[in-house]
Design a protein around this motif. Structure first.
Motif, PDB file in Angstrom:
ATOM      1  N   ALA A  49       1.346  -2.458   5.875  1.00 43.07           N
ATOM      2  CA  ALA A  49       0.530  -2.124   4.711  1.00 43.07           C
ATOM      3  C   ALA A  49       1.302  -1.162   3.802  1.00 43.07           C
ATOM      4  CB  ALA A  49      -0.776  -1.483   5.176  1.00 43.07           C
ATOM      5  N   LEU A  50       1.119  -1.148   2.581  1.00 40.39           N
ATOM      6  CA  LEU A  50       0.111  -1.952   1.908  1.00 40.39           C
ATOM      7  C   LEU A  50       0.737  -3.172   1.241  1.00 40.39           C
ATOM      8  CD1 LEU A  50      -2.902  -2.072   0.927  1.00 40.39           C
ATOM      9  CD2 LEU A  50      -2.182  -0.680  -1.000  1.00 40.39           C
ATOM     10  N   GLY A  51       1.994  -3.026   0.854  1.00 43.98           N
ATOM     11  CA  GLY A  51       2.619  -4.047   0.020  1.00 43.98           C
ATOM     12  C   GLY A  51       2.695  -5.427   0.628  1.00 43.98           C
ATOM     13  N   GLY A  52       2.826  -5.513   1.954  1.00 46.28           N
ATOM     14  CA  GLY A  52       3.024  -6.812   2.573  1.00 46.28           C
ATOM     15  C   GLY A  52       1.759  -7.575   2.887  1.00 46.28           C
ATOM     16  N   ILE A  53       0.588  -6.964   2.716  1.00 46.31           N
ATOM     17  CA  ILE A  53      -0.649  -7.572   3.211  1.00 46.31           C
ATOM     18  C   ILE A  53      -0.965  -8.898   2.520  1.00 46.31           C
ATOM     19  CG2 ILE A  53      -3.150  -7.317   3.286  1.00 46.31           C
ATOM     20  CD1 ILE A  53      -2.817  -4.488   4.129  1.00 46.31           C
ATOM     21  N   LEU A  54      -0.916  -8.940   1.196  1.00 48.77           N
ATOM     22  CA  LEU A  54      -1.264 -10.178   0.506  1.00 48.77           C
ATOM     23  C   LEU A  54      -0.286 -11.300   0.843  1.00 48.77           C
ATOM     24  CD1 LEU A  54      -2.280  -8.891  -3.043  1.00 48.77           C
ATOM     25  CD2 LEU A  54      -3.779  -9.688  -1.219  1.00 48.77           C
ATOM     26  N   ALA A  55       1.004 -10.999   0.811  1.00 48.63           N
ATOM     27  CA  ALA A  55       2.011 -12.015   1.129  1.00 48.63           C
ATOM     28  C   ALA A  55       1.855 -12.489   2.569  1.00 48.63           C
ATOM     29  CB  ALA A  55       3.412 -11.456   0.900  1.00 48.63           C
ATOM     30  N   GLU A  84       6.930  -9.164   4.707  1.00 48.35           N
ATOM     31  CA  GLU A  84       6.834  -8.195   3.620  1.00 48.35           C
ATOM     32  C   GLU A  84       6.727  -8.936   2.287  1.00 48.35           C
ATOM     33  OE1 GLU A  84       6.440  -5.164   2.910  1.00 48.35           O
ATOM     34  OE2 GLU A  84       7.800  -3.792   3.917  1.00 48.35           O
ATOM     35  N   ASP A  85       6.377  -8.228   1.231  1.00 56.66           N
ATOM     36  CA  ASP A  85       6.479  -8.839  -0.087  1.00 56.66           C
ATOM     37  C   ASP A  85       7.932  -8.830  -0.544  1.00 56.66           C
ATOM     38  OD1 ASP A  85       6.468  -6.081  -0.329  1.00 56.66           O
ATOM     39  OD2 ASP A  85       5.262  -6.046  -2.155  1.00 56.66           O
ATOM     40  N   ILE A  86       8.576  -7.672  -0.425  1.00 53.22           N
ATOM     41  CA  ILE A  86       9.981  -7.514  -0.796  1.00 53.22           C
ATOM     42  C   ILE A  86      10.745  -6.954   0.401  1.00 53.22           C
ATOM     43  CG2 ILE A  86      11.624  -6.473  -2.406  1.00 53.22           C
ATOM     44  CD1 ILE A  86       9.568  -8.200  -3.813  1.00 53.22           C
ATOM     45  N   ILE A  87      11.847  -7.583   0.744  1.00 47.55           N
ATOM     46  CA  ILE A  87      12.738  -7.038   1.763  1.00 47.55           C
ATOM     47  C   ILE A  87      13.887  -6.329   1.050  1.00 47.55           C
ATOM     48  CG2 ILE A  87      14.374  -7.563   3.609  1.00 47.55           C
ATOM     49  CD1 ILE A  87      11.582  -7.938   4.590  1.00 47.55           C
ATOM     50  N   THR A  88      13.945  -5.024   1.192  1.00 48.13           N
ATOM     51  CA  THR A  88      15.074  -4.276   0.624  1.00 48.13           C
ATOM     52  C   THR A  88      16.047  -4.006   1.769  1.00 48.13           C
ATOM     53  OG1 THR A  88      13.642  -3.316  -1.064  1.00 48.13           O
ATOM     54  CG2 THR A  88      15.764  -2.275  -0.745  1.00 48.13           C
ATOM     55  N   THR A  89      15.922  -2.890   2.437  1.00 49.74           N
ATOM     56  CA  THR A  89      16.747  -2.662   3.632  1.00 49.74           C
ATOM     57  C   THR A  89      16.043  -3.151   4.891  1.00 49.74           C
ATOM     58  OG1 THR A  89      15.868  -0.433   3.988  1.00 49.74           O
ATOM     59  CG2 THR A  89      17.815  -0.648   2.562  1.00 49.74           C
ATOM     60  N   GLY A  90      14.738  -3.439   4.777  1.00 48.69           N
ATOM     61  CA  GLY A  90      13.984  -3.902   5.939  1.00 48.69           C
ATOM     62  C   GLY A  90      13.418  -2.785   6.793  1.00 48.69           C
ATOM     63  N   VAL A  99       9.961 -12.983  16.283  1.00 46.89           N
ATOM     64  CA  VAL A  99      10.818 -14.168  16.230  1.00 46.89           C
ATOM     65  C   VAL A  99      11.459 -14.378  14.860  1.00 46.89           C
ATOM     66  CG1 VAL A  99       9.571 -15.333  18.080  1.00 46.89           C
ATOM     67  CG2 VAL A  99       8.827 -15.654  15.708  1.00 46.89           C
ATOM     68  N   ALA A 100      10.954 -13.700  13.827  1.00 50.47           N
ATOM     69  CA  ALA A 100      11.523 -13.859  12.494  1.00 50.47           C
ATOM     70  C   ALA A 100      10.955 -12.795  11.566  1.00 50.47           C
ATOM     71  CB  ALA A 100      11.238 -15.251  11.929  1.00 50.47           C
ATOM     72  N   TYR A 101      11.649 -12.603  10.442  1.00 50.91           N
ATOM     73  CA  TYR A 101      11.183 -11.764   9.339  1.00 50.91           C
ATOM     74  C   TYR A 101      11.076 -12.647   8.097  1.00 50.91           C
ATOM     75  CZ  TYR A 101      12.413  -7.759  12.264  1.00 50.91           C
ATOM     76  OH  TYR A 101      12.490  -6.847  13.293  1.00 50.91           O
ATOM     77  N   ALA A 102      10.222 -12.251   7.161  1.00 53.37           N
ATOM     78  CA  ALA A 102      10.070 -13.029   5.936  1.00 53.37           C
ATOM     79  C   ALA A 102       9.647 -12.129   4.788  1.00 53.37           C
ATOM     80  CB  ALA A 102       9.048 -14.151   6.126  1.00 53.37           C
ATOM     81  N   GLY A 103       9.942 -12.567   3.575  1.00 53.17           N
ATOM     82  CA  GLY A 103       9.510 -11.872   2.368  1.00 53.17           C
ATOM     83  C   GLY A 103       9.543 -12.846   1.201  1.00 53.17           C
ATOM     84  N   LEU A 104       8.770 -12.567   0.180  1.00 53.93           N
ATOM     85  CA  LEU A 104       8.847 -13.408  -1.010  1.00 53.93           C
ATOM     86  C   LEU A 104      10.219 -13.276  -1.658  1.00 53.93           C
ATOM     87  CD1 LEU A 104       5.368 -12.728  -2.648  1.00 53.93           C
ATOM     88  CD2 LEU A 104       6.017 -14.596  -1.112  1.00 53.93           C
ATOM     89  N   ALA A 105      10.734 -12.058  -1.690  1.00 57.09           N
ATOM     90  CA  ALA A 105      12.015 -11.796  -2.336  1.00 57.09           C
ATOM     91  C   ALA A 105      12.883 -10.925  -1.432  1.00 57.09           C
ATOM     92  CB  ALA A 105      11.803 -11.100  -3.675  1.00 57.09           C
ATOM     93  N   ASN A 106      14.182 -11.137  -1.506  1.00 61.45           N
ATOM     94  CA  ASN A 106      15.151 -10.376  -0.738  1.00 61.45           C
ATOM     95  C   ASN A 106      16.067  -9.649  -1.713  1.00 61.45           C
ATOM     96  OD1 ASN A 106      16.896  -9.533   1.397  1.00 61.45           O
ATOM     97  ND2 ASN A 106      18.242 -11.263   0.979  1.00 61.45           N
ATOM     98  N   ARG A 107      16.173  -8.332  -1.553  1.00 65.94           N
ATOM     99  CA  ARG A 107      16.983  -7.542  -2.484  1.00 65.94           C
ATOM    100  C   ARG A 107      18.480  -7.677  -2.258  1.00 65.94           C
ATOM    101  NH1 ARG A 107      14.921  -3.282  -5.550  1.00 65.94           N
ATOM    102  NH2 ARG A 107      17.087  -3.190  -6.200  1.00 65.94           N
ATOM    103  N   GLY A 108      18.881  -8.467  -1.261  1.00 66.65           N
ATOM    104  CA  GLY A 108      20.296  -8.767  -1.080  1.00 66.65           C
ATOM    105  C   GLY A 108      21.035  -7.880  -0.109  1.00 66.65           C
TER     106      GLY A 108
END
Length: 205
Positions: free
Chosen positions: A69-75, A115-121, A139-148
């Motif tokens: 929470a909080l940013g990842g909840i909707l995604a 998460e919504d955004i993965i920066t450093t994780g 088993v995995a991680y996910a995000g709408l966007a990855n900051r690289g």
């Protein structure tokens, strides 16, 4: 035809330009405000379905999606819906990420952290430790966007030293968003003296 994720962010006025303070403490001239994208349930469904397709095509077997929470909840909720699994979330209690509200996992339950955004994780890793403390298996991680900073499945970008996610556990995201980040003491925006870094995310306002 692949989704134009950057267009979704631009159309939702969620690709912000300015002088921002990130959760990591660093500064940037660009900020992704995923809540603005996800406020349209139809768009949230489209993005989550695209992300779920990546995960299913990779053969990832899971029983639950967990988001910090909080940013990842909707995604995370929309991704769980698309995958047909249950959804739970972690939240900070006196600065410590925790599972509350009766949430829990069974021994060896297979969980994906979203998460919504993965920066450093960093936040995703904190949520993962909550799952592992109860005997679950991430088993995995996910995000709408990855900051690289972290390497996602399907991207040629290499993992950078700042990435906190563990090796050997895949990361799925819809797109890489590469923006400059600065240590506050070396921030060129601060050096100009024309603005103060603001924090538009869930821990700011």
């Amino acid at each position: 035809m692949p989704l134009d994720i950057k267009k979704y962010y631009t159309d939702a006025q969620a690709l912000l330009k300015g002088h921002f303070l990130l959760s990591s403490g660093n500064h940037s001239d660009t900020y992704l405000q995923s809540a603005k994208v996800l406020e349209d349930p139809k768009v949230a469904q489209v993005l989550a379905t695209a992300l779920s397709k990546q995960i299913l095509e990779a053969g990832i077997s899971l029983e639950c999606v967990c988001s910090p929470a909080l940013g990842g909840i909707l995604a995370g909720y929309e991704l769980a819906r698309a995958l047909g699994v249950c959804f739970i979330f972690t939240e900070r209690v006196e600065g410590q990420m925790s599972l509350r509200r009766g949430f829990g996992v069974k021994a060896n339950e297979k969980v994906l952290i979203c998460e919504d955004i993965i920066t450093t994780g960093g936040s995703a890793l904190e949520a993962a430790r909550c799952i592992e403390a109860q005997g679950g298996k991430v088993v995995a991680y996910a995000g709408l966007a990855n900051r690289g900073f972290c390497q996602r499945v399907g991207s040629k970008l290499a993992k950078k030293p700042e990435c906190k996610l563990p090796d050997g556990v895949p990361l799925f995201a819809l797109e890489d968003f590469i923006f400059d980040m600065y240590d506050p003491k070396d921030c060129p925006l601060c050096a100009l003296g024309e603005s103060k870094a603001i924090k538009p995310g869930s821990r700011g306002n």
